[in-house]
Design an enzyme around this catalytic site. Sequence first.
Site, mmCIF file in Angstrom:
data_model
loop_
_atom_site.group_PDB
_atom_site.id
_atom_site.type_symbol
_atom_site.label_atom_id
_atom_site.label_comp_id
_atom_site.label_asym_id
_atom_site.label_seq_id
_atom_site.Cartn_x
_atom_site.Cartn_y
_atom_site.Cartn_z
ATOM 1 N N GLN A 1 -4.624 -1.166 9.653
ATOM 2 C CA GLN A 1 -4.572 -2.511 9.083
ATOM 3 C C GLN A 1 -5.210 -3.508 10.058
ATOM 4 O O GLN A 1 -4.829 -3.570 11.234
ATOM 5 C CB GLN A 1 -3.103 -2.892 8.795
ATOM 6 C CG GLN A 1 -2.923 -4.234 8.128
ATOM 7 C CD GLN A 1 -3.524 -4.291 6.716
ATOM 8 O OE1 GLN A 1 -3.342 -3.386 5.922
ATOM 9 N NE2 GLN A 1 -4.247 -5.366 6.434
ATOM 10 N N LYS B 1 0.842 -1.200 0.000
ATOM 11 C CA LYS B 1 0.000 0.000 0.000
ATOM 12 C C LYS B 1 0.877 1.250 0.000
ATOM 13 O O LYS B 1 0.645 2.179 -0.774
ATOM 14 C CB LYS B 1 -0.923 0.006 1.222
ATOM 15 C CG LYS B 1 -2.086 -0.958 1.103
ATOM 16 C CD LYS B 1 -2.846 -1.113 2.408
ATOM 17 C CE LYS B 1 -3.902 -2.207 2.273
ATOM 18 N NZ LYS B 1 -4.496 -2.603 3.549
ATOM 19 N N ASP C 1 -10.885 3.586 4.448
ATOM 20 C CA ASP C 1 -11.385 2.212 4.372
ATOM 21 C C ASP C 1 -12.906 2.171 4.278
ATOM 22 O O ASP C 1 -13.475 1.130 3.937
ATOM 23 C CB ASP C 1 -10.953 1.429 5.623
ATOM 24 C CG ASP C 1 -9.800 0.473 5.345
ATOM 25 O OD1 ASP C 1 -9.592 0.126 4.165
ATOM 26 O OD2 ASP C 1 -9.131 0.076 6.308
#
Length: 294
Positions: free
Chosen positions: A98, A54, A121
């Site tokens: 994460q 990422k 997200d």
Amino acid sequence: MTARIIDGKTIAADLRGKITDAVHRLRRDRGIVPGLAVVLVGGNAASEVYVRNKSKAVAEAGMHPLDLHLPDSVSAAELLQQIARLNADPAVNGILVQLPLPAHIDARKVIATVDPAKDVDGFHPLNVGRLASGLPGLVPCTPMGCVMLAQAVHPVLAGLEAVVIGRSNIVGKPVAQLLLAENATVTIAHSKTQDLPSVCRRADLLIAAIGRPEMVRGDWIKPGATVIDVGINRIPREGGKSRIVGDVAYAEAAKVAGAITPVPGGVGPMTIACLLLNTLRAACAQNGLPVPVS
Ligand code: NAP
């Protein structure tokens, strides 16, 4: 019939190219460099690989990556404090925590602490509610990528019979909401669904987000249907090695479907591209600018 392969790598590369151009213009014309903070707690090997990929993609798009790696032993209070610091930092436009987090930390509390405007997200309850209510907001990356791949085959999804297998908050539910917003007729199937093969055979568009290697068989698919395989399953191979397969038995499915995503090379690359898109969108919204990539 041999299905058309929906090439996620190429579609994602095209999207990333557009995002990189937009980021370049934003820097040149406004002096704004979108920043994404990726928070990793502990030493989960798979998570470390995801985070590295990422951050690399963020830098390649001309954005500013900010990695925050905290030890497994970090307290929930310290993690929440770090997130509050990132919420307040104007150089950080997006925050991604994460998952999974260590057992002693309540992931729901952490997700709810991220500023909804920086929630790239799309997991914050406010963004979840906006999606369910048809209001604009940040949308989860993998579901957004699934819909873009489906639109590569069906530019108009309205009226299609769509079946989503899986009802997780990360994939199944948001992808169903997005398809509904596109006026598809949506069925969400799960582990308690009866006669799943028959339900799947109704689908013009079948999205598999189950986490079970090759569970969807060729004879579950309506001839000519479009199949989006979200699954990423590592299975053992001879010689102690392993390989990645999806939730769909690809070789069988490709003989029946009209179009299908491969694994790897389908949904996976789109997830990262959509993360970059969300970071760009968040940066533009925070600066009162229109979004340059739709
Ligand atoms: P998850 O949270 O474990 O959810 C799996 C869903 O599948 C659940 O709703 C479950 O039903 C359903 N299910 C399980 N067994 C089933 C069965 N036998 N029949 C029907 N439904 C069944 O998984 P997830 O996070 O949504 O992820 C799904 C897959 O996508 C995984 O392979 C994951 O690695 C992959 N993934 C890929 C990406 C990417 O970027 N490509 C991103 C995220 C996830 P119940 O709710 O009834 O238990």
